[in-house]
Design a protein around this motif. Structure first.
Motif, PDB file in Angstrom:
ATOM      1  N   LEU A 166       1.687  -0.670   1.022  1.00  0.00           N
ATOM      2  CA  LEU A 166       3.082  -0.559   1.101  1.00  0.00           C
ATOM      3  C   LEU A 166       3.837   0.607   1.969  1.00  0.00           C
ATOM      4  CD1 LEU A 166       4.213  -2.384  -1.849  1.00  0.00           C
ATOM      5  CD2 LEU A 166       4.071  -3.329   0.205  1.00  0.00           C
ATOM      6  N   ALA A 167       3.030   1.985   1.511  1.00  0.00           N
ATOM      7  CA  ALA A 167       3.634   3.099   1.909  1.00  0.00           C
ATOM      8  C   ALA A 167       3.123   3.073   3.302  1.00  0.00           C
ATOM      9  CB  ALA A 167       2.782   4.215   1.468  1.00  0.00           C
ATOM     10  N   GLU A 223       0.115  -0.162  -3.530  1.00  0.00           N
ATOM     11  CA  GLU A 223       1.155   1.012  -3.319  1.00  0.00           C
ATOM     12  C   GLU A 223       0.994   1.562  -1.960  1.00  0.00           C
ATOM     13  OE1 GLU A 223       1.192   3.342  -6.888  1.00  0.00           O
ATOM     14  OE2 GLU A 223       2.277   1.819  -7.949  1.00  0.00           O
ATOM     15  N   ASP A 224      -0.533   2.047  -1.776  1.00  0.00           N
ATOM     16  CA  ASP A 224      -0.907   2.778  -0.524  1.00  0.00           C
ATOM     17  C   ASP A 224      -0.577   1.799   0.800  1.00  0.00           C
ATOM     18  OD1 ASP A 224      -1.556   4.922  -2.070  1.00  0.00           O
ATOM     19  OD2 ASP A 224      -3.852   4.223  -1.935  1.00  0.00           O
ATOM     20  N   HIS A 253       9.058  -1.928  -1.510  1.00  0.00           N
ATOM     21  CA  HIS A 253       8.650  -1.339  -2.707  1.00  0.00           C
ATOM     22  C   HIS A 253       9.777  -1.875  -3.808  1.00  0.00           C
ATOM     23  CE1 HIS A 253       6.219   1.949  -1.296  1.00  0.00           C
ATOM     24  NE2 HIS A 253       6.937   2.092  -0.196  1.00  0.00           N
ATOM     25  N   TRP A 294       7.989  -4.819  -5.194  1.00  0.00           N
ATOM     26  CA  TRP A 294       6.776  -4.547  -5.750  1.00  0.00           C
ATOM     27  C   TRP A 294       6.889  -4.016  -7.212  1.00  0.00           C
ATOM     28  CZ3 TRP A 294       1.640  -4.374  -6.682  1.00  0.00           C
ATOM     29  CH2 TRP A 294       1.113  -2.990  -7.150  1.00  0.00           C
ATOM     30  N   GLU A 295       7.874  -2.957  -7.356  1.00  0.00           N
ATOM     31  CA  GLU A 295       8.338  -2.408  -8.415  1.00  0.00           C
ATOM     32  C   GLU A 295       8.866  -3.464  -9.687  1.00  0.00           C
ATOM     33  OE1 GLU A 295      10.844   0.920  -7.524  1.00  0.00           O
ATOM     34  OE2 GLU A 295       9.526   2.087  -6.627  1.00  0.00           O
ATOM     35  N   VAL A 335       6.031  -5.188 -11.225  1.00  0.00           N
ATOM     36  CA  VAL A 335       5.433  -4.379 -11.755  1.00  0.00           C
ATOM     37  C   VAL A 335       6.065  -4.333 -13.233  1.00  0.00           C
ATOM     38  CG1 VAL A 335       4.446  -2.040 -12.231  1.00  0.00           C
ATOM     39  CG2 VAL A 335       4.223  -3.043 -10.043  1.00  0.00           C
ATOM     40  N   GLY A 363      -2.536  -0.373  -9.552  1.00  0.00           N
ATOM     41  CA  GLY A 363      -1.637  -0.862  -8.544  1.00  0.00           C
ATOM     42  C   GLY A 363      -1.841   0.014  -7.134  1.00  0.00           C
ATOM     43  N   ALA A 364      -2.610   1.354  -7.262  1.00  0.00           N
ATOM     44  CA  ALA A 364      -2.722   2.183  -6.287  1.00  0.00           C
ATOM     45  C   ALA A 364      -2.912   1.627  -5.016  1.00  0.00           C
ATOM     46  CB  ALA A 364      -3.272   3.329  -6.569  1.00  0.00           C
TER      47      ALA A 364
END
Length: 98
Positions: free
Chosen positions: A77-78, A74-75, A46, A49-50, A53, A70-71
């Motif tokens: 990575l979660a 993000e999903d 994360h 990624w952040e 972004v 980016g969803a």
């Protein structure tokens, strides 16, 4: 892309421009590194990624003229760092003192 630290390609997540489930232009994870087109690589964390972004690195790297959601990434990575995953519940190995 995010932290700009060099790493082997096998340690990085490839991200490509594609579309989400609704057909909206989006960043899509490509863990198998087989999707066609230009890709961008980042560490699958994360934090990385952040940073990517925040730096707006994806539109430049993917040469995209449209905003990309980016969803999906993000999903993904979660799901990699899900604490309910049984691999995260394994005890540590090594010597223990009593």
């Amino acid at each position: 892309m995010g932290c700009r630290t060099r790493a082997a390609a096998s340690e990085l997540l490839r991200v490509v421009a594609g579309s989400d489930a609704g057909g909206t232009p989006a960043l899509v994870p490509d863990p198998d590194r087989r999707a066609p087109g230009r890709g961008a690589h980042l560490h699958p964390t994360h934090e990385c990624w952040e940073l990517a972004v925040r730096r707006r690195a994806f539109p430049r790297a993917l040469r995209s003229g449209v905003p990309l959601a980016g969803a999906p990434v993000e999903d993904y990575l979660a799901s990699l760092h899900d604490p309910s995953d049984p691999q995260h519940d394994r005890p540590e190995t090594g010597a223990r003192s009593s």
